[in-house]
Enzyme design. Structure first.
Site: not given
Ligand code: FAD
Length: 539
Positions: A22, A24, A51, A54-57, A122, A237, A283, A343, A367, A378
């Site tokens: 994602g 990060a 990631t 994610a919709q809003g921004g 928001e 949410h 929220r 959420h 996350e 958050r």
């Molecule tokens: C519907 C929705 C809308 C959202 N809208 C917003 C928004 O508008 N603005 C905002 O700031 N945030 C938003 N969020 C929250 C935000 O999207 C997430 O908090 C953020 O993208 C998390 O990023 P990340 O890189 O930590 O993890 P993620 O993007 O979830 O990536 C995690 C990765 O780890 C991998 N993984 C997990 N477990 C394992 C494992 N055991 N072995 C190997 N790989 C694994 C997954 O497959 C994935 O590739 C939203 C979330 C959702 C669900």
């Protein structure tokens, strides 16, 4: 070109290891690429992540009427007294530069008439500060990061690689164990490992999160002995699509920011009865307001945009409009049934401002991490920003000598509350002593249902004791047998582990704050509870 390995996995070591693709994980990979060989392990298609949904921004203080100080103030207010102020300052001050860098790299955010980025508003943001790409901001950011990662030879991505354990030697993490797509198990060693595994929404029956968001990183870190924090704080949410048989697709808060209104079955607005900010209240307040209105009226709650310009609604929110169309609704005209869903998890693997954890060799960002920037709740659109900023910072720390790269943290903490005080109240769940059957997938569905009912929006001591007791039992039955490696058993075990840790933390905090609401302790209690719950180790 960065290689993507699909079938044959023949890797035993690398310089730097990232689990998760994602925002990060990808941002960290870009920062690490010049320093050595980087391997990203990801359990599904690399684009499948929170990631991508994610919709809003993404929030950043770039508006003329904004500043990092104002952004910090809104973040701390939403965090309900538990934000880590230095970490928040890093987020809002460095965040501006990282977002501008994304624009320089080609991110196509919507623009205003003067061609500067259009800024959305928001809930709980006092000014407009949310950059967006239609209503699919995460997909656009993911596209930009993924394109850059794909161009770099030093980064290799292994798809369908389910990481199930961290390899630990002398309290230092030296790599991971994972299952490849054909079910074979592998060990990979690295001098530094980053957990970027995202959220845990799938631990609950109702969630906006995709199927990959099962909280694995929390379970991996826990089993390796790393310190966890703030797991009781889950954000529900308020407005997921609530249509029988349809997935709980998120109906972004940005719609309410643009004027959409929540109404009950009789078409009456009701949120001002619960909070002076009405539909744009925090929220957790809106989520509980909806649940109470449903209970009071016995009817669903709807989001209505019928008073807004129909063309604008369709142009501004094409993805959501399309999703509504698929279930027979016109977003601009029809009342859209909505309800709360899990959420985002504010807690996770405890880190400092450099993504360092309590274990040598282990880092966390995004996350899965608990940097402290979100406190108990958050602020909308801060999590993509967190992934960018702390993904890049964790990468810098991963390049430091190992012993210098352990977390230094002086947050006010309380540990082991459940094990020392409350564990005695947990009555063991009655079970058949002869029942040594492996758990079936039905049990996972039961866990998710239990979490939604007893560890969801309204929590009580009674419900939490019941949940903890059941999960204590289930986790023992779910423990995989080392001699029969099986990816499905690990999937189940790690999900139940996370459910159990969240439940125990929720039982431990006897007050209400941010996303954590105890019906039996409905007030915030700063005197006793302005602390972080860490290390709620049941064993
Ligand atoms: C519907 C929705 C809308 C959202 N809208 C917003 C928004 O508008 N603005 C905002 O700031 N945030 C938003 N969020 C929250 C935000 O999207 C997430 O908090 C953020 O993208 C998390 O990023 P990340 O890189 O930590 O993890 P993620 O993007 O979830 O990536 C995690 C990765 O780890 C991998 N993984 C997990 N477990 C394992 C494992 N055991 N072995 C190997 N790989 C694994 C997954 O497959 C994935 O590739 C939203 C979330 C959702 C669900």
């Amino acid at each position: 070109m960065s290689r993507i390995t699909f079938e044959r996995v023949a890797i035993t070591s690398t310089d730097l290891l990232i689990v998760g693709s994602g925002i990060a994980g990808l941002r960290a990979a870009l920062a690490l690429a010049p320093a050595g060989r980087v391997v990203i392990l990801t359990k599904a298609d690399p684009r499948e992540s929170n990631t991508g949904y994610a919709q809003g921004g993404i929030a950043a203080a770039i508006g003329a009427d904004d500043s990092p100080a104002l952004h910090a103030a809104d973040t701390m207010c939403a965090g309900d007294g538990l934000c880590d102020e230095p970490a928040v300052r890093v987020l809002v001050e460095e965040g501006v530069g990282y977002v501008r860098e994304l624009i320089d790299w080609g991110a196509r955010f919507d623009r205003a008439a003067d061609l500067t980025p259009a800024l959305g508003r928001e809930a709980a943001h006092k000014v407009r500060r949310v950059l967006h790409a239609g209503d699919a901001t995460g997909r656009e950011i993911g596209r930009v990061l993924w394109e850059r990662v794909s161009r770099l030879k030093s980064i290799e991505t292994i798809n369908d690689a389910l990481v199930t354990e961290l390899l630990v030697e002398d309290r230092a993490v030296v790599g991971v164990r994972f299952f490849d797509r054909v079910g074979a198990s592998h060990d990979v060693r690295a001098r530094a490992t980053l957990l970027a595994t995202g959220g845990a929404g799938q631990v609950f029956r109702e969630t906006t999160n995709p199927s990959v968001a099962t909280g694995d990183g929390i379970a991996l870190a826990y089993h390796a002995g790393a310190r966890l924090a703030d797991l009781e704080f889950v954000q529900f949410h308020p407005t997921a699509l609530n249509r029988t048989g349809a997935p709980r697709f998120l109906i972004s808060e940005a719609l309410r920011g643009e004027g959409a209104r929540l109404v009950n079955g009789s078409g009456e607005a009701f949120m001002t009865r619960h909070h002076p900010d009405g539909d744009l209240a925090p929220r957790d307040v809106v989520a509980r307001g909806i649940a109470r209105e449903v209970e009071r009226t016995g009817q669903p709650v709807f989001l209505t945009l019928a008073h807004l310009d129909s063309r604008y609604v369709h142009d501004r929110f094409p993805t959501i409009a399309d999703m509504c169309r698929r279930v027979g609704l016109d977003l601009a005209r029809d009342p859209v049934p909505v309800g709360p869903a899990a959420h985002y998890i504010m807690g996770g693997v405890e880190t400092d401002e450099w993504g360092r954890t309590s274990l040598v060799g282990l880092f966390a960002a995004g996350e899965v991490a608990c940097t402290g920037v979100h406190g108990a709740n958050r602020l909308a659109s801060n999590s993509l920003l967190e992934g960018l900023v702390f993904g890049a910072r964790a990468a810098s720390a991963m390049l430091q000598p190992p012993q210098a790269a352990v977390m230094k943290s002086d947050r006010k903490k309380r540990s082991g509350v459940v094990s020392s005080e409350l564990a005695r109240s947990v009555t063991p769940w009655p079970k058949d002593e002869n029942d040594s059957r492996p758990l079936s997938s039905v049990d996972t569905a039961e866990v998710r249902d239990l979490m939604w009912r007893s560890v969801g929006l309204f929590r009580t001591r009674e419900g939490l004791l019941d949940a903890v007791s059941r999960l204590d039992d289930l986790v023992k039955r779910a423990a995989p047998n080392a001699s029969t490696p099986d990816a499905d058993l690990w999937r189940q075990f790690n999900l139940i582990t996370v459910a159990r840790l969240i439940s125990r933390a929720a039982l431990g905090r006897e007050e209400s704050r941010g996303g954590h609401f105890r019906a039996d302790f409905p007030a915030r209690d700063d005197l006793h509870w302005k602390v972080h719950l860490v290390d709620m180790r049941p064993d």
